[in-house]
Design an enzyme around this catalytic site. Structure first.
Site, short mmCIF file in Angstrom:
data_model
loop_
_atom_site.label_atom_id
_atom_site.label_comp_id
_atom_site.label_asym_id
_atom_site.label_seq_id
_atom_site.Cartn_x
_atom_site.Cartn_y
_atom_site.Cartn_z
N GLU A 84 2.13 -14.58 -2.02
CA GLU A 84 3.57 -14.39 -2.31
C GLU A 84 4.41 -14.81 -1.11
O GLU A 84 5.19 -13.78 -0.60
CB GLU A 84 3.32 -12.74 -2.48
N ASP B 40 -3.39 -7.26 -10.94
CA ASP B 40 -2.48 -6.67 -10.10
C ASP B 40 -2.43 -5.27 -10.58
O ASP B 40 -1.15 -4.62 -11.02
CB ASP B 40 -1.06 -7.34 -10.19
N GLU C 234 2.33 2.26 -9.19
CA GLU C 234 3.32 1.13 -9.46
C GLU C 234 3.65 0.48 -10.79
O GLU C 234 4.67 0.57 -11.50
CB GLU C 234 2.79 -0.15 -8.82
#
Length: 732
Positions: A319, A393, A421
């Site tokens: 990332e 993820d 999240e």
């Protein structure tokens, strides 16, 4: 004049009497705002249990002046005084009966006189023993260990026995952790924002450190020690090299001084490009001699500030983060650079396997395996590869990561997400122990049947010396620490499973309920039912039947199955669900990406075969027709509708179930949780309507008549925007 004085005296007397009566009246000393977490030491309500405890804990013998022993003694004093309702009597000798004896063989001559060598050998450096004993004809309870931190853990466990009203007349406990490194990963930035944080700002007040130590730092350490967490990574994996400069190292050292008393070592994230950014070098090439020297000097400097510094957590070449691949070096060469600098100090490197290349056009679920398996055996002994529980993820449900069991020479450690999240951003009640256990109990078949992920992690499968267990923290400055009162249990459960992965989700839930809310049987039963069901309910209204990564872009708050344009294809939702007019799902068999080849044959066969693939993972591994016949007898489209609608109905059940506890738990937390459950119910409907309307635009099929039709149109749901949703770093 005299009449005025008389009136003043009368008023004074009246006020005095009122104050006196107010003092006699019961009043709330401590607000039930959640700050105390599970360390609530209120007077035991059950009179029979209380009287039994009072008979067996009349005095405490607890010698020793070491800092950690003092911390343990302070906790024991606070706990016993609060739970039993009378001041603790400390004694320097063995009393007639009912003495609680605490100490190591080194700190206590009474303990040294006991024949406990075999038991002490078993519990090792961090374990402890709690047992009933008769010494010189006198009944007592002994808490002992080989080390001061073992005593601390033993004290916390003993207090838990009292908090949960357990029988202390027949104690024979020998306990030790199954995992060596048990850490929280704080994704906290130096400006106090928290990436994927939903409970306020970062605890670490860098501006006031090192001069001011917030009392919360000590309470944070107490809470972690109580569940066996022995390390904390203070900074975000998307790291800032400034934390390695002297100005910040002085601040980190101040925190380390607080945490050390509670057996907690401090770790930092290392930005791979730090030699350039703060070292004025022209390169960060891990094989460059100047770079090697810079890191060695930097590590030596860190240990001057923090003698027990734990080491580095590194996110590299992922990332956009810098890493060794920029210099055509491998992950092993990058990790070994830092490992060599740390080795003489006893530090470790936790090198994250969350990598995916900007340049490689392959299934993102495959990339970590492809990059790390060829490097097995090339890492230094003090390197652990930190692997997320699943290959994408932190999704509401993922199969276990294929790297578990794939590296037989290099230890892998777990990375779970405690912060929610992808599970409601801390407004949804989702108990994550069931998710953790689902992964830990998954069978890799690396050495045949029974080769579970847990056995990989604890070192028993491949004889790893170093073992690790990390969790991305959900802690912030909110008064109750985690935003949602029930988010606290995910912190608690993570710590308990890091200590002992064999504990059941049910046992952990019951412990926490009894310590945090009540020992009342109805409260325990009701809350446990809600908690155990909650994760499956969330999966049903978010990502059923193996769907994944269909959240809104960026902040991941709410649904976004329509997201089709982003910085790269695998940051979109359509990449993962691949819905079209024919069907839905990501094909990972030989007919598609063939990511299943990365698992051992037994696992590959199970997930490849539609007859044996569990419905929970069906669309993770297969792209199926909308009319595909499910095991339930419904078509795939009908099953999708059924899951989304039943998920919403189940949240309504949670709301109703919790409402039955009115008056049985404190009003403050009852109202708080009730409000959050109503938010969850509304957002579950939002998820259901958004997803079904979007998938309907591809399937062209009607929602079955027995279900109420979604309010709003697909265009309405797609138009919703949340530019200030929490969990992402704002553009100041």
């Amino acid at each position: 004049m005299f009449s005025k004085i008389k009136k003043i005296r009368q008023l004074f007397n009246l006020v005095t009497v009122l104050v006196f009566f107010l003092l006699l009246m019961p009043f709330k000393v401590v607000a039930e705002d959640g700050y105390r977490l599970w360390l609530r030491y209120d007077n035991i309500k059950d009179s029979k249990t209380l009287n039994e405890y009072k008979k067996n804990i009349k005095s405490i013998h607890f010698p020793g002046d070491e800092p950690t022993l003092k911390a343990a003694r302070e906790e024991l004093t606070k706990g016993v005084t609060g739970l039993l309702g009378f001041p603790v009597k400390f004694t320097g000798k063995l009393e007639k009966g009912g003495t609680l004896i605490v100490g190591t063989p080194k700190s206590s001559s009474i303990v040294a006189s006991l024949s406990l060598d075999d038991k002490l050998k078993y519990v090792g450096e961090e374990g402890y023993i709690i047992q009933n004993s008769v010494i010189k004809g006198k009944k007592c309870i002994v808490i002992t260990a080989n080390t001061d931190v073992g005593i601390l853990y033993g004290v916390f466990n003993f207090l838990k026995l009292l908090q949960t009203n357990k029988n202390i007349m027949d104690l024979s406990i020998s306990d030790k952790p199954k995992i060596k490194y048990r850490l929280l990963n704080h994704w906290d930035n130096l400006d106090r924002t928290v990436e994927r944080g939903y409970a306020g700002f970062s605890l670490w007040d860098w501006h006031k450190l090192p001069d001011y130590l917030d009392p919360r730092y000590k309470d944070y350490a107490r809470a972690n020690a109580s569940i066996g967490i022995n390390g904390t990574v203070l900074t975000n994996v998307n790291s800032n090299a400034a934390v390695l400069t002297p100005m910040y190292l002085e601040k980190v050292a101040a925190l380390a001084n607080v945490f050390r008393l509670y057996g907690i070592r401090v770790y930092l994230t290392a930005r791979f490009s730090a030699p350039i950014q703060i070292g004025n070098l022209e390169t960060a090439d891990p094989l460059d001699p100047e770079v090697k020297k810079w890191w060695k000097d930097k590590v030596d400097e860190i240990y001057k500030y923090i003698p027990d510094f734990g080491g580095f957590l590194v996110k590299a070449n992922s990332e956009g983060q810098p890493g060794p691949q920029k210099y055509e070096r491998s992950h092993a060469e990058g990790a070994n650079l830092l490992a060599d600098a740390l080795a003489s100090h006893g530090g470790i490197v936790m090198w994250r396997a969350f990598v995916y290349s900007y340049d490689v056009n392959e299934d993102r679920a495959e990339q970590a395996y492809n990059e790390f398996v060829p490097l097995d055996g090339k890492f230094r002994d003090n390197v652990l590869i930190q692997v997320k529980n699943g290959p994408i993820d932190f999704q509401p449900r993922e199969p276990f990561h294929p790297l578990f069991g794939a590296t037989t020479k290099t230890p892998v450690m777990m990375e779970f997400q405690i912060t929610q999240e992808y599970l409601g951003c801390a407004t949804h009640l989702v108990y994550l122990a069931t998710l953790y256990k689902e992964c830990l109990e998954s069978d890799t078949y690396a050495k045949g049947k029974g080769s579970t992920v847990a056995k990989v992690l604890d070192g028993s499968l491949f004889d790893y010396t170093n073992t690790g267990f990390a969790g991305v923290s959900n802690i912030g400055t909110d008064r109750n620490w985690t935003g949602h009162h029930f988010a606290q249990v995910n912190w608690y459960a993570f710590g308990r499973l890091g200590w002992n992965h064999e504990l059941s989700a049910e046992k952990i839930a019951e412990e926490w309920i009894r310590m945090t809310f009540s020992n009342d049987k109805e409260v325990v039963k009701t809350l446990k039912e809600i908690m155990i069901a909650s994760r499956e309910i969330a999966v049903s209204y978010m990502t059923p039947i193996g769907l994944h990564h269909i959240m809104a872009e960026g902040h991941h708050y709410g649904p976004g199955p329509w997201v089709a344009v982003s910085g790269r294809p695998d940051w979109t939702s359509v990449y993962y669900h691949q819905a079209d007019s024919l069907g839905i799902g990501f094909e990972r068999t030989t007919k598609g990406s063939n990511a299943l080849r990365q698992y051992y044959p037994e696992v590959k066969e199970k997930f490849s075969n539609l007859e044996t693939c569990p419905d929970e993972y069906l669309l993770w591994f297969h792209h199926l027709d909308w009319d595909y016949k499910m095991k339930s007898g419904r078509t795939l489209w009908e099953e999708l509708c059924h899951k989304y609608y039943s998920g919403v109905d189940s949240v309504k059940w949670m709301v109703d179930k919790f409402s039955t506890l009115s008056g049985k738990i404190d009003e403050e937390r009852f109202e708080h949780v009730s409000t959050f459950l109503k938010i969850q119910a509304a957002e579950a409907i939002w998820w259901r309507n958004s997803c079904l309307l979007y998938f309907q635009s591809h399937s062209k099929k009607s929602i079955p008549a027995e279900y109420e039709k979604p309010s709003g149109t697909l265009e309405y749901y797609k138009s919703l925007r949340f530019p200030y949703a929490p969990g992402i770093r704002p553009s100041w």
